[in-house]
Design a protein around this motif. Structure first.
Motif, mmCIF file in Angstrom:
data_model
loop_
_atom_site.group_PDB
_atom_site.id
_atom_site.type_symbol
_atom_site.label_atom_id
_atom_site.label_comp_id
_atom_site.label_asym_id
_atom_site.label_seq_id
_atom_site.Cartn_x
_atom_site.Cartn_y
_atom_site.Cartn_z
ATOM 1 N N ARG A 100 13.762 -48.203 6.390
ATOM 2 C CA ARG A 100 12.554 -47.947 7.068
ATOM 3 C C ARG A 100 12.002 -46.337 6.997
ATOM 4 O O ARG A 100 11.018 -46.061 7.128
ATOM 5 C CB ARG A 100 12.494 -48.663 8.289
ATOM 6 N N GLN A 101 13.130 -45.545 6.780
ATOM 7 C CA GLN A 101 12.759 -44.069 6.711
ATOM 8 C C GLN A 101 12.364 -43.622 5.138
ATOM 9 O O GLN A 101 11.925 -42.652 4.965
ATOM 10 C CB GLN A 101 13.866 -43.335 7.215
ATOM 11 N N CYS A 102 12.475 -44.590 4.205
ATOM 12 C CA CYS A 102 12.500 -44.172 3.002
ATOM 13 C C CYS A 102 11.300 -44.911 2.577
ATOM 14 O O CYS A 102 10.962 -45.896 2.689
ATOM 15 C CB CYS A 102 13.484 -44.587 1.834
ATOM 16 N N GLU A 103 10.265 -43.669 2.042
ATOM 17 C CA GLU A 103 8.887 -44.303 1.645
ATOM 18 C C GLU A 103 8.968 -45.372 0.642
ATOM 19 O O GLU A 103 8.169 -46.295 0.365
ATOM 20 C CB GLU A 103 8.107 -43.007 1.087
ATOM 21 N N ARG A 104 9.896 -45.158 -0.408
ATOM 22 C CA ARG A 104 10.011 -46.136 -1.491
ATOM 23 C C ARG A 104 10.294 -47.538 -1.129
ATOM 24 O O ARG A 104 9.974 -48.409 -1.557
ATOM 25 C CB ARG A 104 10.956 -45.603 -2.428
ATOM 26 N N TYR A 105 11.162 -47.745 -0.064
ATOM 27 C CA TYR A 105 11.648 -48.966 0.199
ATOM 28 C C TYR A 105 11.106 -49.481 1.543
ATOM 29 O O TYR A 105 11.254 -50.819 1.755
ATOM 30 C CB TYR A 105 13.241 -48.775 0.731
ATOM 31 N N LYS A 106 10.202 -48.727 2.404
ATOM 32 C CA LYS A 106 9.793 -49.007 3.705
ATOM 33 C C LYS A 106 8.920 -50.292 3.849
ATOM 34 O O LYS A 106 8.773 -50.949 4.814
ATOM 35 C CB LYS A 106 9.118 -48.220 4.433
ATOM 36 N N MET A 107 8.283 -50.835 2.730
ATOM 37 C CA MET A 107 7.523 -52.036 2.467
ATOM 38 C C MET A 107 8.187 -53.082 2.257
ATOM 39 O O MET A 107 7.683 -54.387 2.131
ATOM 40 C CB MET A 107 6.385 -51.764 1.735
ATOM 41 N N ILE A 108 9.576 -53.311 1.994
ATOM 42 C CA ILE A 108 10.289 -54.125 1.539
ATOM 43 C C ILE A 108 10.712 -54.997 2.746
ATOM 44 O O ILE A 108 11.359 -54.631 3.664
ATOM 45 C CB ILE A 108 11.604 -54.145 0.674
ATOM 46 N N PRO A 109 10.273 -56.415 2.838
ATOM 47 C CA PRO A 109 10.784 -57.341 3.958
ATOM 48 C C PRO A 109 12.141 -57.377 3.978
ATOM 49 O O PRO A 109 12.980 -57.578 3.110
ATOM 50 C CB PRO A 109 10.183 -58.559 3.604
ATOM 51 N N VAL A 110 12.708 -56.989 5.114
ATOM 52 C CA VAL A 110 13.947 -57.197 5.524
ATOM 53 C C VAL A 110 14.176 -58.190 6.582
ATOM 54 O O VAL A 110 13.686 -58.164 7.566
ATOM 55 C CB VAL A 110 14.712 -55.792 5.920
ATOM 56 N N ILE A 111 15.342 -58.981 6.347
ATOM 57 C CA ILE A 111 15.597 -60.210 7.147
ATOM 58 C C ILE A 111 16.903 -59.891 7.261
ATOM 59 O O ILE A 111 17.896 -60.011 6.615
ATOM 60 C CB ILE A 111 15.448 -61.563 6.432
ATOM 61 N N ILE A 112 17.121 -59.996 8.926
ATOM 62 C CA ILE A 112 18.647 -59.823 9.374
ATOM 63 C C ILE A 112 19.135 -61.103 9.708
ATOM 64 O O ILE A 112 18.319 -61.989 9.873
ATOM 65 C CB ILE A 112 18.587 -58.950 10.512
ATOM 66 N N ILE A 113 20.458 -61.413 8.996
ATOM 67 C CA ILE A 113 21.058 -62.637 9.264
ATOM 68 C C ILE A 113 22.414 -62.126 9.882
ATOM 69 O O ILE A 113 23.072 -61.422 9.505
ATOM 70 C CB ILE A 113 21.365 -63.320 8.147
ATOM 71 N N SER A 114 22.756 -62.903 10.935
ATOM 72 C CA SER A 114 23.820 -62.636 11.888
ATOM 73 C C SER A 114 24.119 -63.905 12.740
ATOM 74 O O SER A 114 23.412 -64.832 12.974
ATOM 75 C CB SER A 114 23.579 -61.405 12.907
#
Length: 163
Positions: free
Chosen positions: A87-101
């Motif tokens: 989320r801090q990196c401009e290049r990656y911050k729009m990639i949807p991240v799904i946490i699994i646990s």
């Protein structure tokens, strides 16, 4: 069973839609790969086995994933640390991240939501439930223009039928 799930290289993914799975449990990785294969979704799967591998993969590849599924508890760098970096990196911050646990710790869930994870999936024990949850989440995100839900709709478990 997709026996090539772990052998895809960055070159194999050029121009392809793909999901990046970061999980240190090889059984869970195969469970995930088999579910994706049975769902017949138009995504390839790239798997990494810890948070450092995830961040190195992102840094060294032009073709970014369409979705990242991120295990919370991994060696070297955990899921939360990776989420913050993403989320801090401009290049990656729009990639949807799904946490699994496997955990449902309310404080951790709140922290993950505040730091930009799209969903939090409680790992199901049944294969059919995993397929159902993956289909729901991937279809929502693949439809485009999807935003992070409110905290009340953030956690998805096998007991949830629909958002």
């Amino acid at each position: 069973m997709n026996k090539n799930v772990h052998t895809l290289t960055a070159d194999d993914l050029v121009g392809e839609k793909y999901i990046l799975l970061a999980d240190d449990d090889t059984d869970d990785c195969m469970f995930f790969a088999n579910a994706l294969e049975e769902l017949k979704m138009p995504f390839k799967l790239k798997t990494v086995f810890d948070g450092e591998q995830l961040m190195n993969f992102l840094e060294n590849n032009e073709n970014l994933p369409d979705i990242i599924f991120l295990d919370m508890n991994m060696p070297c760098k955990n899921g939360f640390e990776c989420l913050v970096e993403i989320r801090q990196c401009e290049r990656y911050k729009m990639i949807p991240v799904i946490i699994i646990s496997t955990s449902l710790d309310e404080n951790i869930i709140k922290l993950l939501h505040e730091n930009g994870a799209f969903f939090y999936i409680k790992k199901p024990s049944l294969f059919a439930h995993l397929k159902k949850l993956m289909s729901l989440v991937i279809n929502l995100i693949a439809a485009g223009n999807y935003r992070q839900p409110s905290i009340e709709k953030f956690v998805i478990t096998a007991e949830i039928n629909a958002l």
